[in-house]
Design an enzyme around this catalytic site. Structure first.
Site, mmCIF file in Angstrom:
data_model
loop_
_atom_site.group_PDB
_atom_site.id
_atom_site.type_symbol
_atom_site.label_atom_id
_atom_site.label_comp_id
_atom_site.label_asym_id
_atom_site.label_seq_id
_atom_site.Cartn_x
_atom_site.Cartn_y
_atom_site.Cartn_z
ATOM 1 N N CYS A 195 0.301 -33.288 -93.507
ATOM 2 C CA CYS A 195 -0.373 -32.421 -92.532
ATOM 3 C C CYS A 195 -0.396 -33.128 -91.175
ATOM 4 C CB CYS A 195 -1.799 -32.123 -92.979
ATOM 5 S SG CYS A 195 -2.849 -33.559 -92.881
ATOM 6 N N CYS B 66 -2.079 -36.558 -91.106
ATOM 7 C CA CYS B 66 -1.297 -37.574 -91.809
ATOM 8 C C CYS B 66 -0.114 -38.020 -90.947
ATOM 9 C CB CYS B 66 -0.837 -37.050 -93.159
ATOM 10 S SG CYS B 66 -2.228 -36.601 -94.235
#
Lengths: 158, 80
Positions: free
Chosen positions: B11, B14
């Site tokens: 995501c 991240c």
């Protein structure tokens, strides 16, 4: 079923990381406008909550209270005039991170032109902690009408 | 050589974490093996329940938020 790890990107309560209030200078030049756009994107990405530097300038209680409660205040200035930082200083607010757009290689111009890459440059700098200062300060006080940086959790009350 | 595992499912947060780790390594000028761990079974195997997370040489340094570059540099310098 086994418990699954959760990601902070799905956390809308802001409880996983530090709470941050972001003050963009929102000046009229391209660099000032970039601070505003970057602050909006940072808010949407969950980095912190944008708040009005104009409210801060008039000492609105809500915005000051939220800045004081926050774990960290981020100030985005478009140029070396450092208007937002000076406004914050007047209210006794010390940023944990201070980013100056012109120091990121973006030239202040007479136009208000910008690119998505320019916005990303400023947003990335904040995530990276490029404007980290020695002061991880806590700050000032009180309520206003929206734009207070609480992420609309106050329902317009502060 | 230090091994840095960056745990996340891919995501936005991240990705920011991975980018910050790469920047920290570059700024320190060290040689590091940066491993992206995005497989949920492997993440669970490491006992991590909050993402993104960073593991340096087997030690969980942070989980549940994105660490910025100065913070990661401190981890790499053995400061936390």
């Amino acid at each position: 079923m086994a418990q699954q790890p959760t990601c902070s990107c799905s956390n809308t309560t802001g409880t996983a990381g530090p709470t941050r209030i972001i003050f963009p200078c929102a000046g009229q030049a391209n660099t000032g406008q970039l601070t505003n756009l970057a602050a909006i994107q940072l808010t949407e990405e969950g980095y912190g909550n944008i708040a009005c530097v104009a409210l801060l300038a008039i000492g609105a209680e809500g915005v000051l209270a939220n800045a004081k409660k926050a774990d960290e205040v981020i100030i985005l200035d478009g140029c070396p005039m450092l208007c937002a930082k000076k406004i914050a200083a007047e209210q006794g607010i010390i940023p944990g991170q201070h980013i100056i757009v012109t120091e990121l290689g973006i030239v202040k111009a007479g136009s208000r032109d910008y690119t998505d890459a320019d916005i990303e440059t400023v947003v990335s700098a904040a995530w990276e902690g490029a404007g980290r200062t020695e002061n991880q300060g806590k700050n000032g006080k009180k309520p206003g009408q929206g734009g207070c940086g609480c992420g609309d959790r106050c329902g317009g009350k502060c | 050589m230090v091994t840095i595992e960056v745990l996340g499912t891919g995501c936005a947060n991240c990705k920011r974490q991975m980018s910050n780790v790469e920047a920290a390594v570059k700024q320190l000028g060290i040689t590091a093996e940066i491993v992206k761990v995005d497989d949920m079974a492997q993440i669970l195997e490491r006992g991590v329940m909050m993402l993104p997370a960073i593991i340096i040489d087997g030690d969980l340094k942070i989980s549940g938020r994105v660490a910025d570059v100065p913070e990661i540099k401190k981890f790499l310098a053995g400061g936390a």
